[in-house]
Scaffold this motif. Structure first.
Motif, PDB file in Angstrom:
ATOM      1  N   LYS A 277       0.812  -1.219   0.000  1.00  0.00           N
ATOM      2  CA  LYS A 277       0.000   0.000   0.000  1.00  0.00           C
ATOM      3  C   LYS A 277       0.847   1.271   0.000  1.00  0.00           C
ATOM      4  N   VAL A 278       0.306   2.284  -0.674  1.00  0.00           N
ATOM      5  CA  VAL A 278       0.830   3.649  -0.590  1.00  0.00           C
ATOM      6  C   VAL A 278      -0.319   4.554  -0.158  1.00  0.00           C
ATOM      7  N   ASP A 279      -0.045   5.416   0.795  1.00  0.00           N
ATOM      8  CA  ASP A 279      -1.050   6.282   1.409  1.00  0.00           C
ATOM      9  C   ASP A 279      -0.940   7.687   0.805  1.00  0.00           C
ATOM     10  N   TYR A 280      -1.984   8.113   0.072  1.00  0.00           N
ATOM     11  CA  TYR A 280      -2.049   9.458  -0.499  1.00  0.00           C
ATOM     12  C   TYR A 280      -2.954  10.300   0.402  1.00  0.00           C
ATOM     13  N   ARG A 281      -2.481  11.478   0.822  1.00  0.00           N
ATOM     14  CA  ARG A 281      -3.218  12.278   1.797  1.00  0.00           C
ATOM     15  C   ARG A 281      -3.599  13.641   1.196  1.00  0.00           C
ATOM     16  N   TYR A 282      -4.843  14.039   1.450  1.00  0.00           N
ATOM     17  CA  TYR A 282      -5.367  15.313   0.965  1.00  0.00           C
ATOM     18  C   TYR A 282      -6.134  15.995   2.104  1.00  0.00           C
ATOM     19  N   ARG A 283      -6.289  17.328   1.956  1.00  0.00           N
ATOM     20  CA  ARG A 283      -7.098  18.085   2.911  1.00  0.00           C
ATOM     21  C   ARG A 283      -8.117  18.926   2.136  1.00  0.00           C
ATOM     22  N   PHE A 284      -9.283  19.089   2.742  1.00  0.00           N
ATOM     23  CA  PHE A 284     -10.309  19.951   2.161  1.00  0.00           C
ATOM     24  C   PHE A 284     -11.156  20.531   3.291  1.00  0.00           C
ATOM     25  N   SER A 285     -11.926  21.561   2.966  1.00  0.00           N
ATOM     26  CA  SER A 285     -12.766  22.213   3.968  1.00  0.00           C
ATOM     27  C   SER A 285     -14.182  22.353   3.429  1.00  0.00           C
ATOM     28  N   THR A 286     -15.148  22.230   4.317  1.00  0.00           N
ATOM     29  CA  THR A 286     -16.558  22.485   3.990  1.00  0.00           C
ATOM     30  C   THR A 286     -17.029  23.702   4.771  1.00  0.00           C
ATOM     31  N   LEU A 287     -17.760  24.587   4.096  1.00  0.00           N
ATOM     32  CA  LEU A 287     -18.222  25.818   4.738  1.00  0.00           C
ATOM     33  C   LEU A 287     -19.412  25.577   5.651  1.00  0.00           C
ATOM     34  N   SER A 288     -20.118  24.478   5.402  1.00  0.00           N
ATOM     35  CA  SER A 288     -21.275  24.134   6.228  1.00  0.00           C
ATOM     36  C   SER A 288     -21.423  22.615   6.230  1.00  0.00           C
ATOM     37  N   GLU A 289     -22.314  22.109   7.048  1.00  0.00           N
ATOM     38  CA  GLU A 289     -22.562  20.667   7.047  1.00  0.00           C
ATOM     39  C   GLU A 289     -22.986  20.231   5.643  1.00  0.00           C
ATOM     40  N   SER A 290     -22.331  19.176   5.131  1.00  0.00           N
ATOM     41  CA  SER A 290     -22.531  18.827   3.723  1.00  0.00           C
ATOM     42  C   SER A 290     -22.460  17.324   3.496  1.00  0.00           C
ATOM     43  N   LEU A 291     -23.203  16.899   2.458  1.00  0.00           N
ATOM     44  CA  LEU A 291     -22.967  15.586   1.885  1.00  0.00           C
ATOM     45  C   LEU A 291     -21.708  15.664   1.027  1.00  0.00           C
ATOM     46  N   VAL A 292     -20.950  14.573   0.971  1.00  0.00           N
ATOM     47  CA  VAL A 292     -19.664  14.586   0.262  1.00  0.00           C
ATOM     48  C   VAL A 292     -19.553  13.332  -0.593  1.00  0.00           C
ATOM     49  N   ARG A 293     -19.014  13.499  -1.777  1.00  0.00           N
ATOM     50  CA  ARG A 293     -18.695  12.345  -2.612  1.00  0.00           C
ATOM     51  C   ARG A 293     -17.357  12.586  -3.308  1.00  0.00           C
ATOM     52  N   VAL A 294     -16.688  11.500  -3.647  1.00  0.00           N
ATOM     53  CA  VAL A 294     -15.387  11.582  -4.297  1.00  0.00           C
ATOM     54  C   VAL A 294     -15.375  10.641  -5.492  1.00  0.00           C
ATOM     55  N   THR A 295     -14.779  11.091  -6.592  1.00  0.00           N
ATOM     56  CA  THR A 295     -14.629  10.266  -7.779  1.00  0.00           C
ATOM     57  C   THR A 295     -13.185   9.792  -7.874  1.00  0.00           C
ATOM     58  N   ILE A 296     -13.014   8.491  -7.930  1.00  0.00           N
ATOM     59  CA  ILE A 296     -11.675   7.902  -7.971  1.00  0.00           C
ATOM     60  C   ILE A 296     -11.043   8.156  -9.337  1.00  0.00           C
ATOM     61  N   PRO A 297      -9.831   8.675  -9.383  1.00  0.00           N
ATOM     62  CA  PRO A 297      -9.172   8.910 -10.669  1.00  0.00           C
ATOM     63  C   PRO A 297      -8.604   7.609 -11.232  1.00  0.00           C
ATOM     64  N   ASP A 298      -8.053   7.673 -12.437  1.00  0.00           N
ATOM     65  CA  ASP A 298      -7.379   6.511 -13.009  1.00  0.00           C
ATOM     66  C   ASP A 298      -6.221   6.104 -12.106  1.00  0.00           C
ATOM     67  N   PHE A 299      -6.074   4.813 -11.912  1.00  0.00           N
ATOM     68  CA  PHE A 299      -4.962   4.326 -11.105  1.00  0.00           C
ATOM     69  C   PHE A 299      -4.452   3.010 -11.666  1.00  0.00           C
ATOM     70  N   GLY A 300      -3.199   2.734 -11.400  1.00  0.00           N
ATOM     71  CA  GLY A 300      -2.619   1.432 -11.700  1.00  0.00           C
ATOM     72  C   GLY A 300      -2.387   0.707 -10.394  1.00  0.00           C
ATOM     73  N   GLY A 301      -2.996  -0.451 -10.234  1.00  0.00           N
ATOM     74  CA  GLY A 301      -2.902  -1.198  -8.986  1.00  0.00           C
ATOM     75  C   GLY A 301      -4.040  -2.189  -8.905  1.00  0.00           C
ATOM     76  N   SER A 302      -4.135  -2.882  -7.790  1.00  0.00           N
ATOM     77  CA  SER A 302      -5.152  -3.915  -7.648  1.00  0.00           C
ATOM     78  C   SER A 302      -6.416  -3.422  -6.963  1.00  0.00           C
ATOM     79  N   ALA A 303      -6.300  -2.436  -6.083  1.00  0.00           N
ATOM     80  CA  ALA A 303      -7.468  -1.919  -5.367  1.00  0.00           C
ATOM     81  C   ALA A 303      -7.105  -0.586  -4.750  1.00  0.00           C
ATOM     82  N   ILE A 304      -8.135   0.181  -4.398  1.00  0.00           N
ATOM     83  CA  ILE A 304      -7.899   1.486  -3.769  1.00  0.00           C
ATOM     84  C   ILE A 304      -8.946   1.711  -2.686  1.00  0.00           C
ATOM     85  N   GLY A 305      -8.503   2.247  -1.564  1.00  0.00           N
ATOM     86  CA  GLY A 305      -9.393   2.555  -0.456  1.00  0.00           C
ATOM     87  C   GLY A 305      -9.586   4.058  -0.328  1.00  0.00           C
TER      88      GLY A 305
END
Length: 396
Positions: A277-305
């Protein structure tokens, strides 16, 4: 779902699965592609076609169309995502798959380990490696008579940079040896103790600390078997530790570690064989309580969490999949981690042939060790940052 066709005739049929889609995996390369099909009452119907002896691996997506339709009706808005860095979770590895062999009436220099293994079986009076083409674990094999003066020696060269040799990182260098108790082991002529060896990878492989004996330049790890044993197959030794593997004229140079740049290509970071495993770390901020979704980019590997803050990761094997949190996030700063898993083919090979994982694929290799750049490595890494979107709960 795993399918196999053990018959001698082609197979073609429609298969219905509970879910919203099917991703087909190439079990040799790890590549994935969506299957065309038809949606009927929450089921995906797709065609399965198998040639004689062929197999297929499908991953079924569980997201239901109704939930997806509701999500798409919301007004999602992209927000900035700041990259904090990435780093591997485990130490680096590099296989030593070429060696020198000295056995009964036979000496070979700079040959692949599978060529050395074949030569050793011949030198011991066998037609071939007994375990390669026969039912395994026969008593007649384990109790096979051994000739007198059957001992043999293997010498695995590896190369260490001046910078790594002078750093504290060299002290943690270890060698993973299969069934080391069958050998007397030394590094640069210094005996290596097996007393503190640790199991690694499988129950018959042990990690031996060799850092104290390693030095700048060409090093030699020697395995001497006082007598032949049918379980003493000649296999690659894997070096493990804090280093980068840089291609050189033959094989790789072990260089000191440096922080990862962006993790887009693990090989360019100096970790071409690393399968974990390799751990990629990001930070983001929400201005108010929010629903959140993320779209996984193209990757080379067997699985991603995909992991938000301290929640358990949601695992996926699909490029481009959108994962929506089932709960809202409060206003403020948050973390997003993308945990990418590599693949074992890059570590285990074959590194010079694209055939199925049989001994013949490993035998199809250069007669002497080529440049490190000649090794075939499946591209592994995260192509770009993920896309993150939010919907303030006040708008629902």
């Amino acid at each position: 779902l795993f399918f196999a066709n053990p018959t001698q005739v082609p197979l073609s049929t429609m298969v219905a699965v509970e879910g919203s889609g099917v991703i087909a995996f190439d079990t040799q390369s790890g590549r994935q592609s969506p299957l065309a099909g038809e949606q009927q009452a929450g089921r995906m119907i797709a065609r399965l076609t198998l040639s004689p002896g062929e197999h297929a691996l499908w991953w079924v997506q569980s997201e239901q169309p109704v939930a997806r339709a509701r999500s798409e009706r919301l007004e999602w808005k992209s927000i900035p995502l700041d990259f904090s860095g990435c780093e591997p979770v485990e130490p680096n590895v590099v296989p030593l798959d070429y060696c020198d062999y000295f056995g009964p009436a036979t000496e070979l220099t700079n040959v692949s380990t599978i060529a050395a293994d074949t030569a050793n079986w011949h030198a011991q009076g066998f037609n071939q490696n007994l375990w390669r083409v026969s039912i395994q674990f026969k008593r007649t094999f384990v109790d096979a008579k051994v000739r007198k003066n059957s001992g043999f020696t293997l010498r695995y060269p590896f190369h260490v940079s001046e910078r790594l040799a002078q750093s504290a990182e060299i002290w943690g260098l270890a060698a993973a040896v299969e069934r080391p108790w069958l050998y007397e082991i030394s590094c640069n002529g210094i005996p290596i103790s097996q007393d503190a060896s640790q199991p690694w990878f499988d129950e018959d492989t042990r990690l031996l600390r060799i850092g104290e004996a390693a030095a700048q330049g060409t090093n030699v790890l020697e395995l001497h078997a006082p007598e032949f044993h049918v379980l003493a197959e000649i296999m690659p030794v894997v070096l493990r530790g804090q280093f980068r593997a840089i291609p050189r004229g033959n094989g790789f140079l072990l260089e000191s570690v440096s922080p990862w740049k962006d993790g887009r290509h693990w090989g360019m970071e100096g970790w071409p064989f690393y399968p974990w495993k390799v751990d990629y770390r990001y930070r983001f901020s929400t201005l108010s309580e929010s629903l959140v979704r993320v779209t996984i980019p193209d990757f080379g590997g067997s699985a991603i969490g995909v992991q938000f803050d301290d929640a358990p990761p949601d695992w996926s094997c699909q490029n481009g999949r959108t994962i929506e949190l089932p709960y809202s996030l409060p206003a403020g700063g948050h973390t997003l981690r993308m945990i990418l898993c590599g693949n074992l083919k890059n570590l285990l090979g074959p590194h010079f042939h694209d055939g199925l994982p049989g001994a013949w694929s490993w035998e199809n290799c250069p007669s002497s060790q080529p440049s490190g750049s000649a090794y075939r490595i499946e591209s592994t890494g995260l192509a770009c940052a993920p896309q993150i979107e939010v919907v303030p709960t006040a708008r629902l």
